[in-house]
Design a protein around this motif. Structure first.
Motif, PDB file in Angstrom:
ATOM      1  N   SER A   6      -4.115 -24.356   6.093  1.00 60.58           N
ATOM      2  CA  SER A   6      -3.419 -25.519   5.680  1.00 60.58           C
ATOM      3  C   SER A   6      -1.888 -25.182   5.765  1.00 60.58           C
ATOM      4  N   GLN A   7      -1.736 -23.543   6.045  1.00 57.83           N
ATOM      5  CA  GLN A   7      -0.492 -23.214   6.045  1.00 57.83           C
ATOM      6  C   GLN A   7       0.311 -23.296   4.750  1.00 57.83           C
ATOM      7  N   LYS A   8      -0.318 -23.222   3.457  1.00 57.66           N
ATOM      8  CA  LYS A   8       0.316 -23.516   2.223  1.00 57.66           C
ATOM      9  C   LYS A   8       0.572 -21.862   1.562  1.00 57.66           C
ATOM     10  N   VAL A   9       0.058 -20.772   2.297  1.00 55.78           N
ATOM     11  CA  VAL A   9      -0.060 -19.780   1.847  1.00 55.78           C
ATOM     12  C   VAL A   9       0.696 -18.731   2.780  1.00 55.78           C
ATOM     13  N   MET A  10       1.400 -17.664   2.271  1.00 55.04           N
ATOM     14  CA  MET A  10       1.748 -16.638   3.418  1.00 55.04           C
ATOM     15  C   MET A  10       1.743 -15.368   2.353  1.00 55.04           C
ATOM     16  N   VAL A  11       1.006 -14.272   3.091  1.00 54.46           N
ATOM     17  CA  VAL A  11       0.417 -13.210   2.292  1.00 54.46           C
ATOM     18  C   VAL A  11       0.923 -11.891   3.296  1.00 54.46           C
ATOM     19  N   ALA A  12       1.339 -10.756   2.439  1.00 57.72           N
ATOM     20  CA  ALA A  12       1.380  -9.501   3.186  1.00 57.72           C
ATOM     21  C   ALA A  12       1.260  -8.371   2.188  1.00 57.72           C
ATOM     22  N   SER A  13       0.936  -7.379   2.169  1.00 55.12           N
ATOM     23  CA  SER A  13       0.859  -6.196   1.312  1.00 55.12           C
ATOM     24  C   SER A  13       1.550  -4.977   1.809  1.00 55.12           C
ATOM     25  N   ALA A  14       2.251  -4.091   0.910  1.00 51.22           N
ATOM     26  CA  ALA A  14       2.801  -2.988   1.353  1.00 51.22           C
ATOM     27  C   ALA A  14       3.036  -2.133   0.529  1.00 51.22           C
ATOM     28  N   GLN A  15       3.006  -0.729   0.737  1.00 51.89           N
ATOM     29  CA  GLN A  15       3.115   0.411  -0.206  1.00 51.89           C
ATOM     30  C   GLN A  15       4.481   1.087   0.090  1.00 51.89           C
ATOM     31  N   ALA A  16       5.109   1.895  -1.203  1.00 47.85           N
ATOM     32  CA  ALA A  16       6.237   2.533  -0.932  1.00 47.85           C
ATOM     33  C   ALA A  16       6.003   3.582  -1.779  1.00 47.85           C
ATOM     34  N   CYS A  17       6.938   4.806  -1.618  1.00 54.50           N
ATOM     35  CA  CYS A  17       6.630   6.104  -2.485  1.00 54.50           C
ATOM     36  C   CYS A  17       8.233   6.048  -3.332  1.00 54.50           C
ATOM     37  N   SER A  18       7.800   6.522  -4.501  1.00 48.94           N
ATOM     38  CA  SER A  18       9.226   6.698  -5.419  1.00 48.94           C
ATOM     39  C   SER A  18       9.720   7.853  -4.690  1.00 48.94           C
ATOM     40  N   ASN A  19      11.132   7.909  -5.144  1.00 48.26           N
ATOM     41  CA  ASN A  19      12.116   9.099  -4.614  1.00 48.26           C
ATOM     42  C   ASN A  19      12.832   9.676  -5.930  1.00 48.26           C
ATOM     43  N   ILE A  20      13.125  10.673  -5.584  1.00 49.72           N
ATOM     44  CA  ILE A  20      14.253  11.656  -6.709  1.00 49.72           C
ATOM     45  C   ILE A  20      15.352  11.959  -5.800  1.00 49.72           C
ATOM     46  N   ALA A  21      16.633  11.750  -6.532  1.00 46.06           N
ATOM     47  CA  ALA A  21      17.847  12.224  -5.871  1.00 46.06           C
ATOM     48  C   ALA A  21      18.037  13.690  -6.201  1.00 46.06           C
ATOM     49  N   LEU A  22      18.603  14.274  -5.179  1.00 43.69           N
ATOM     50  CA  LEU A  22      18.921  15.871  -5.358  1.00 43.69           C
ATOM     51  C   LEU A  22      20.613  15.917  -5.571  1.00 43.69           C
ATOM     52  N   VAL A  23      21.158  14.848  -4.888  1.00 42.90           N
ATOM     53  CA  VAL A  23      22.489  14.447  -5.121  1.00 42.90           C
ATOM     54  C   VAL A  23      22.678  13.247  -5.932  1.00 42.90           C
ATOM     55  N   LYS A  24      22.989  12.967  -6.975  1.00 37.56           N
ATOM     56  CA  LYS A  24      22.920  11.843  -7.590  1.00 37.56           C
ATOM     57  C   LYS A  24      23.837  10.807  -7.448  1.00 37.56           C
ATOM     58  N   TYR A  25      23.733   9.557  -7.701  1.00 35.05           N
ATOM     59  CA  TYR A  25      24.926   8.585  -7.959  1.00 35.05           C
ATOM     60  C   TYR A  25      24.636   8.268  -9.402  1.00 35.05           C
ATOM     61  N   TRP A  26      25.694   7.800 -10.083  1.00 37.33           N
ATOM     62  CA  TRP A  26      25.841   7.427 -11.355  1.00 37.33           C
ATOM     63  C   TRP A  26      27.002   6.565 -11.625  1.00 37.33           C
ATOM     64  N   GLY A  27      26.875   5.076 -11.393  1.00 38.61           N
ATOM     65  CA  GLY A  27      28.226   4.475 -11.408  1.00 38.61           C
ATOM     66  C   GLY A  27      27.966   3.455 -10.259  1.00 38.61           C
ATOM     67  N   LYS A  28      28.376   2.151 -10.456  1.00 40.58           N
ATOM     68  CA  LYS A  28      28.356   1.146  -9.344  1.00 40.58           C
ATOM     69  C   LYS A  28      29.837   0.726  -9.173  1.00 40.58           C
ATOM     70  N   ARG A  29      29.999   0.447  -7.842  1.00 42.07           N
ATOM     71  CA  ARG A  29      31.335  -0.001  -7.397  1.00 42.07           C
ATOM     72  C   ARG A  29      31.512  -1.593  -7.403  1.00 42.07           C
ATOM     73  N   ASP A  30      30.285  -2.046  -7.450  1.00 41.96           N
ATOM     74  CA  ASP A  30      30.160  -3.786  -7.955  1.00 41.96           C
ATOM     75  C   ASP A  30      28.937  -4.065  -8.489  1.00 41.96           C
ATOM     76  N   VAL A  31      29.111  -4.430  -9.793  1.00 41.66           N
ATOM     77  CA  VAL A  31      27.642  -4.679 -10.359  1.00 41.66           C
ATOM     78  C   VAL A  31      26.895  -6.005 -10.077  1.00 41.66           C
ATOM     79  N   ALA A  32      27.497  -6.812  -9.788  1.00 43.02           N
ATOM     80  CA  ALA A  32      26.865  -8.097  -9.067  1.00 43.02           C
ATOM     81  C   ALA A  32      26.267  -7.950  -7.848  1.00 43.02           C
ATOM     82  N   LEU A  33      26.733  -7.158  -7.109  1.00 45.25           N
ATOM     83  CA  LEU A  33      25.906  -6.668  -5.621  1.00 45.25           C
ATOM     84  C   LEU A  33      25.462  -5.479  -5.778  1.00 45.25           C
ATOM     85  N   ASN A  34      25.290  -4.824  -7.079  1.00 48.42           N
ATOM     86  CA  ASN A  34      24.519  -3.488  -7.272  1.00 48.42           C
ATOM     87  C   ASN A  34      24.914  -2.545  -5.989  1.00 48.42           C
ATOM     88  N   LEU A  35      26.073  -2.143  -5.965  1.00 49.36           N
ATOM     89  CA  LEU A  35      26.703  -1.466  -5.060  1.00 49.36           C
ATOM     90  C   LEU A  35      27.088   0.036  -5.529  1.00 49.36           C
TER      91      LEU A  35
END
Ligand code: DP6
Length: 339
Positions: A6-35
C-alpha cells in the motif's frame, strides 16, 4: 529501501561506528546550525557501533525513538531536525519510527551520539530513496551531533570547520583507510554514570568564560595540520605528540571554565599516568586521549594493544577494558533481519 504493497511504509537499516577525536574540537561557531568552531581529526572504532532501523510511516503523528529495545519516546529535537532536512529533499512528510541499538553503554562518554546520528541519517536517506552522497550525509549528521559528521566515514577522518555561515562547508572527509594503518584502541572505563554537563552545554560555558579559549582556538589549525601529516606519513610518535597535546589543551580549557568542567576522576589520571609510563619507560607504542567524560582511550601501534589492556586492567579504579580495531564507514544493512 523497501515499501509495502500500500506504499504507506518506507524502511531501511544502517550501522555506523563511533569515533574518537585525536585532534579535538571544543566550541561551536554557530549553535543553531551546530557548526564546530575548529576542525578535528578522528578514528572510527570498530567495536563500538549503533544499528538503526528507520521506518517512515504515513500513519504516524510524530517521530519516535526506541533505544535498546525500550519503549518508544518522542524523538529529540535534533533527530527531527536531521529527518526534516531529508524529508524536505524527498518531498515526504511522513513521521518516522526509529529503533536503535548500541552495542556499548549509552551516555558513559563513549560517543553514542556520533554513531547514532550517522546510522540514522544513512538509514533515513535510504528509506526515503535519496542518493547516499557521503558528503551530504556528513553535513546532515553534523546537525545532530558535531562528531557524527565524522562517523559517516571509516578509518582516519578529518572534519573541516568551514567558513560559510550556512555551514555547507562544515563536513568530514576520509583521510586514510583503516587497513592502511591498523592502529588499535583500548578503552578504560572508569565510571558508568552519564556526564553531568553535556558537550554542547560545556562548550558554551568554555566559550563564555575560559581565559584560555582564544589560545585554544588559535592553535587548532596547526594541530590539525600536524596530525594530518602524521597520519599520512603513518608517523606514530608525531601523532602521539599532537594528540596528547590537543587533548590536554582541551581539558585545560574545560578546567579553566567557570564553573569548572572537571570530567576526570582519580582513575582517569591514574590511567593517563600508566600510559605515559608504558611509553616512556617500556617503549610501547601507545598514547592517550580523553573526551568530555572520565574514560581513557589508549591508542596503540600495531601489536601493542594486548600489553596495554593488561596494564590498564590493573589500574585501581578501572572498571572494565574494551578493545577495538579501526572501523569502516557507515553502511546499509542488507535486510531488516540484520538490524
Ligand atoms: C570532546 O560533537 O558530541 O568529543 O555536537 O553537541 O553533540 P554535540 O557535541 P559533540 O562533541 C564532541 C566533543 C569532543 C571532541 C571531539 O569529538 O572532537
Amino acid at each position: 529501501m523497501s515499501a509495502d504493497a500500500s506504499q504507506k511504509v518506507m524502511v531501511a537499516s544502517a550501522q555506523a561506528c563511533s569515533n574518537i577525536a585525536l585532534v579535538k574540537y571544543w566550541g561551536k561557531r554557530d549553535v543553531a546550525l551546530n557548526l564546530p568552531v575548529s576542525g578535528s581529526l578522528s578514528i572510527a572504532l570498530e567495536a563500538l557501533s549503533t544499528r538503526t532501523r528507520m521506518e517512515f510511516n504515513a500513519d504516524l503523528t510524530q517521530d519516535t525513538l526506541a533505544l535498546g529495545g525500550a519503549a518508544p519516546v518522542a524523538a529529540p529535537a535534533r533527530v527531527s531536525t536531521c529527518l526534516d532536512l531529508l524529508r524536505a529533499q524527498a518531498g515526504v512528510r511522513w513521521r518516522a519510527r526509529i529503533d536503535s541499538v548500541n552495542n556499548f553503554p549509552t551516555g558513559a562518554g563513549l560517543a553514542s551520539s556520533a554513531s547514532g546520528y550517522a546510522a540514522l541519517v544513512l538509514a533515513a536517506a535510504a528509506a526515503l530513496g535519496l542518493p547516499q552522497d557521503r558528503r551530504a550525509l556528513s553535513r546532515i549528521a553534523r546537525q545532530g551531533s558535531g562528531s557524527a559528521a565524522r562517523s559517516i566515514f571509516g578509518g582516519f577522518v578529518e572534519m573541516t570547520a568551514g567558513v560559510r555561515s550556512d555551514g555547507e562547508d562544515a563536513v568530514a572527509r576520509p583521510l586514510l583507510e583503516p587497513a592502511a594503518w591498523p592502529l588499535e584502541v583500548v578503552v578504560a572505563i572508569t565510571a558508568q554514570e552519564a556526564k553531568a554537563v553535556g558537550s554542547g552545554a560545556g562548550m558554551e560555558i568554555s566559550r563564555r568564560t575560559s581565559p584560555f579559549y582564544a589560545a585554544w582556538l588559535a592553535a587548532g589549525e596547526d594541530d590539525l595540520a600536524a596530525a594530518r601529516a602524521a597520519v599520512l606519513a603513518r608517523d606514530f610518535a608525531a601523532l602521539s605528540r599532537v594528540s596528547e597535546h590537543s587533548c590536554l589543551k582541551m581539558h585545560g580549557v574545560m578546567l579553566s571554565s567557570e564553573p569548572a568542567l572537571v570530567y576526570w576522576n582519580g582513575a582517569t589520571v591514574a590511567a593517563i599516568q600508566r600510559i605515559r609510563a608504558l611509553r616512556e619507560q617500556q617503549g610501547l607504542a601507545v598514547f592517550f586521549t580523553v573526551d568530555a567524560g572520565p574514560q581513557v582511550k589508549a591508542i596503540c601501534g600495531p601489536g601493542a594493544a594486548g600489553a596495554v589492556a593488561q596494564a590498564l586492567r590493573a589500574v585501581a579504579g578501572v572498571q572494565a577494558v574494551t578493545m577495538s580495531g579501526l572501523g569502516e564507514g557507515a553502511r546499509l544493512l542488507a535486510s531488516e533481519a540484520d538490524a
